[in-house]
Design a protein around this motif. Structure first.
Motif, PDB file in Angstrom:
ATOM      1  N   VAL A 172      -5.093  -4.656  -1.862  1.00 55.17           N
ATOM      2  CA  VAL A 172      -3.843  -4.026  -2.321  1.00 55.17           C
ATOM      3  C   VAL A 172      -4.176  -2.761  -3.119  1.00 55.17           C
ATOM      4  N   ALA A 173      -5.259  -2.853  -3.933  1.00 55.42           N
ATOM      5  CA  ALA A 173      -5.664  -1.707  -4.754  1.00 55.42           C
ATOM      6  C   ALA A 173      -6.268  -0.585  -3.916  1.00 55.42           C
ATOM      7  N   GLY A 174      -6.727  -0.940  -2.718  1.00 57.92           N
ATOM      8  CA  GLY A 174      -7.399   0.065  -1.895  1.00 57.92           C
ATOM      9  C   GLY A 174      -8.893   0.101  -2.137  1.00 57.92           C
ATOM     10  N   LEU A 175      -9.409  -0.887  -2.853  1.00 60.82           N
ATOM     11  CA  LEU A 175     -10.847  -0.930  -3.137  1.00 60.82           C
ATOM     12  C   LEU A 175     -11.616  -1.625  -2.010  1.00 60.82           C
ATOM     13  N   GLU A 176     -10.908  -2.315  -1.142  1.00 63.65           N
ATOM     14  CA  GLU A 176     -11.503  -2.916   0.055  1.00 63.65           C
ATOM     15  C   GLU A 176     -10.662  -2.509   1.250  1.00 63.65           C
ATOM     16  N   GLU A 177     -11.334  -2.264   2.355  1.00 67.82           N
ATOM     17  CA  GLU A 177     -10.606  -1.940   3.575  1.00 67.82           C
ATOM     18  C   GLU A 177      -9.915  -3.189   4.131  1.00 67.82           C
ATOM     19  N   VAL A 178      -8.773  -3.006   4.739  1.00 68.00           N
ATOM     20  CA  VAL A 178      -8.063  -4.113   5.389  1.00 68.00           C
ATOM     21  C   VAL A 178      -8.602  -4.219   6.817  1.00 68.00           C
ATOM     22  N   THR A 179      -9.094  -5.406   7.198  1.00 66.93           N
ATOM     23  CA  THR A 179      -9.646  -5.561   8.548  1.00 66.93           C
ATOM     24  C   THR A 179      -8.523  -5.645   9.590  1.00 66.93           C
ATOM     25  N   GLU A 180      -7.544  -6.511   9.293  1.00 66.93           N
ATOM     26  CA  GLU A 180      -6.381  -6.630  10.194  1.00 66.93           C
ATOM     27  C   GLU A 180      -5.123  -6.727   9.351  1.00 66.93           C
ATOM     28  N   GLY A 181      -4.015  -6.294   9.916  1.00 73.17           N
ATOM     29  CA  GLY A 181      -2.735  -6.422   9.238  1.00 73.17           C
ATOM     30  C   GLY A 181      -2.370  -5.167   8.466  1.00 73.17           C
ATOM     31  N   GLU A 182      -1.255  -5.280   7.721  1.00 73.31           N
ATOM     32  CA  GLU A 182      -0.731  -4.107   7.011  1.00 73.31           C
ATOM     33  C   GLU A 182      -0.389  -4.439   5.570  1.00 73.31           C
ATOM     34  N   ILE A 183      -0.635  -3.470   4.682  1.00 74.91           N
ATOM     35  CA  ILE A 183      -0.159  -3.577   3.306  1.00 74.91           C
ATOM     36  C   ILE A 183       0.862  -2.462   3.098  1.00 74.91           C
ATOM     37  N   LEU A 184       2.049  -2.845   2.607  1.00 75.31           N
ATOM     38  CA  LEU A 184       3.113  -1.860   2.395  1.00 75.31           C
ATOM     39  C   LEU A 184       3.495  -1.806   0.922  1.00 75.31           C
ATOM     40  N   ILE A 185       3.638  -0.607   0.402  1.00 69.23           N
ATOM     41  CA  ILE A 185       4.201  -0.444  -0.947  1.00 69.23           C
ATOM     42  C   ILE A 185       5.480   0.357  -0.782  1.00 69.23           C
ATOM     43  N   ASP A 186       6.575  -0.232  -1.243  1.00 67.79           N
ATOM     44  CA  ASP A 186       7.895   0.367  -1.053  1.00 67.79           C
ATOM     45  C   ASP A 186       8.125   0.783   0.404  1.00 67.79           C
ATOM     46  N   GLY A 187       7.738  -0.117   1.277  1.00 67.10           N
ATOM     47  CA  GLY A 187       8.026   0.086   2.697  1.00 67.10           C
ATOM     48  C   GLY A 187       7.079   1.019   3.424  1.00 67.10           C
ATOM     49  N   VAL A 188       6.122   1.602   2.712  1.00 69.71           N
ATOM     50  CA  VAL A 188       5.200   2.544   3.353  1.00 69.71           C
ATOM     51  C   VAL A 188       3.837   1.876   3.544  1.00 69.71           C
ATOM     52  N   VAL A 189       3.303   1.929   4.751  1.00 68.53           N
ATOM     53  CA  VAL A 189       1.978   1.345   5.014  1.00 68.53           C
ATOM     54  C   VAL A 189       0.929   2.170   4.268  1.00 68.53           C
ATOM     55  N   VAL A 190       0.122   1.473   3.434  1.00 68.10           N
ATOM     56  CA  VAL A 190      -0.853   2.203   2.611  1.00 68.10           C
ATOM     57  C   VAL A 190      -2.297   1.923   3.010  1.00 68.10           C
ATOM     58  N   ASN A 191      -2.487   1.266   4.147  1.00 69.90           N
ATOM     59  CA  ASN A 191      -3.860   0.907   4.561  1.00 69.90           C
ATOM     60  C   ASN A 191      -4.845   2.071   4.423  1.00 69.90           C
ATOM     61  N   ASN A 192      -4.373   3.268   4.763  1.00 72.47           N
ATOM     62  CA  ASN A 192      -5.296   4.412   4.730  1.00 72.47           C
ATOM     63  C   ASN A 192      -5.039   5.357   3.556  1.00 72.47           C
ATOM     64  N   VAL A 193      -4.275   4.894   2.572  1.00 71.63           N
ATOM     65  CA  VAL A 193      -4.001   5.730   1.388  1.00 71.63           C
ATOM     66  C   VAL A 193      -5.084   5.463   0.344  1.00 71.63           C
ATOM     67  N   GLU A 194      -5.633   6.510  -0.238  1.00 72.45           N
ATOM     68  CA  GLU A 194      -6.673   6.382  -1.274  1.00 72.45           C
ATOM     69  C   GLU A 194      -6.143   5.587  -2.466  1.00 72.45           C
ATOM     70  N   PRO A 195      -7.032   4.819  -3.129  1.00 73.66           N
ATOM     71  CA  PRO A 195      -6.580   4.045  -4.296  1.00 73.66           C
ATOM     72  C   PRO A 195      -5.825   4.896  -5.319  1.00 73.66           C
TER      73      PRO A 195
END
Ligand code: ADP
Length: 366
Positions: free
Chosen positions: A50-73
């Motif tokens: 969630v913090a962005g300190l580990e890459e997500v292997t599968e699936g999606e993390i959304l903050i306020d509806g926006v996918v943040v998988n590739n957003v810098e911490p």
């Protein structure tokens, strides 16, 4: 507004072990969500994704509806408080709290005002010029929290923040963090292995085991309605007692461990229970659900007769230890009880407070 969602999130380290498995969690605005479970179950990894300190292997993390998988911490608008505080030893309390804002080039006045406000909330005003080494463990932890507060993030992430504190301070900081949550109206995701922290602080608990979510719900839902034996045993202190036995009888259906221990079950549930005849069934009883005296007419026919092995008087309550079919049991009874070790006692049970689990550990609801 802050809304965090994990959708089918998995984590595989170095192409091998799957340490987080298909996790789905929804964190609503202002919610205090606690990820809890035994050491190594994947809580920190989940939080770090969630913090962005580990890459997500599968699936999606959304903050306020926006996918943040590739957003810098640093661009996720979250702040994290770690177990080891991670304070800079050569900086004062003020400088430690101001550091993140300086990096982001906030105007000096804004920095002063935010740090002073955080110091006021956390009762750190008189320590602003001290270095971390001149602070107690609890004060250092408050500085670490202060550094998160000044950022005014959308979401606070806490990773075992109280683990390094002694027992008394831990209880105190627990209530401080709860108060802070109310004061800031913050959205918090909090990781701990301690079920008491989870129960007392969380508005929602996510209980994990081996990378998988076992149950999600408000604390008392997990306590009263555990979906399986693992949840039942993890939530509650001392833990729920368990013993294996069988559903027996034709007209009078009962749960039987051996010739000495047989509990008569509600006859109106005969149809739900009969299907388990011939299978191994596990009974679960919480220590607090035994009583020395029969509480109602209904319960006086159900009791376990046993010899108490050890008595622990704690002042406000007394623990009785005994063995049933090689399983160590604990009963938590009134401190006025005069039971002594080697006494033979009847411990009454309320049939409505019994839990049963099938061979796979799933709860049998009846
Ligand atoms: P928890 O926070 O519940 O104690 P973690 O999320 O830290 O658990 O770890 C989950 C599992 O992932 C553990 O088995 C741990 O050994 C493993 N793990 C954690 N970090 C790494 C890593 N960088 N590389 C490989 N395995 C890791």
């Amino acid at each position: 507004m802050a809304h965090v969602e994990l959708k089918n999130v998995s984590k595989v380290y170095s192409g091998k072990t799957r340490v987080v498995k298909n996790v789905n969690i929804e964190v609503n605005d202002h919610e205090f969500v606690v990820l809890v479970g035994p050491s190594g179950c994947g809580k920190s990894t989940t939080l770090r994704m969630v913090a962005g300190l580990e890459e997500v292997t599968e699936g999606e993390i959304l903050i306020d509806g926006v996918v943040v998988n590739n957003v810098e911490p640093k661009d996720r608008d979250i702040a994290m408080v770690f177990q080891n505080y991670a304070l800079y030893p050569h900086m004062t309390v003020f400088e430690n709290m101001a550091f993140g804002l300086k990096l982001r080039k906030y105007p000096k006045e804004e920095i002063n005002s935010r740090v002073n406000e955080a110091a006021r909330i956390l009762d750190l005003e008189q320590y602003l010029n001290r270095k971390p080494k001149a602070l107690s463990g609890g004060q250092r932890q408050r500085v670490a929290v202060g550094r998160a507060i000044v950022r005014k993030p959308k979401v606070f992430l806490f990773d075992e923040p109280l683990s390094n504190l002694d027992a008394k301070l831990r209880v105190q900081m627990r209530t401080e963090i709860s108060k802070l949550h109310n004061k800031l109206n913050a959205t918090i995701i909090y990781v701990t292995h301690d079920q008491i922290e989870a129960m007392t602080m969380g508005s929602k608990i996510v209980l994990m085991k081996d990378g998988e979510i076992q149950q999600i719900g408000p604390p008392l839902d997990l306590y009263n309605n555990p979906v399986n034996k693992f949840v039942a045993g993890f939530i509650g202190s001392p833990s729920m007692n368990f013993v294996d036995g069988n559903i027996t009888g034709k007209d009078n259906i009962a749960f039987t461990v051996n010739e000495n221990v047989s509990i008569i079950l509600p006859q109106e549930k005969i149809n739900e229970l009969k299907m388990y005849q011939g299978q191994k069934v596990t009974l679960g009883i919480r220590p607090e659900d035994f009583s020395i005296n029969a509480r109602t007419i209904d319960t006086d026919k159900n009791f376990i007769e046993t010899t108490v092995e050890v008595v622990e008087p704690l002042g406000n309550e007394t623990f009785l230890y005994f063995t049933i079919s090689n399983e160590q049991f604990i009963a938590r009874v009134d401190s006025a009880s005069t039971v002594k070790a080697d006494d033979k006692v009847r411990l009454y049970l309320d049939v409505n407070k019994l839990y049963f689990f099938d061979e796979k550990g799933h709860r049998i609801v009846f």
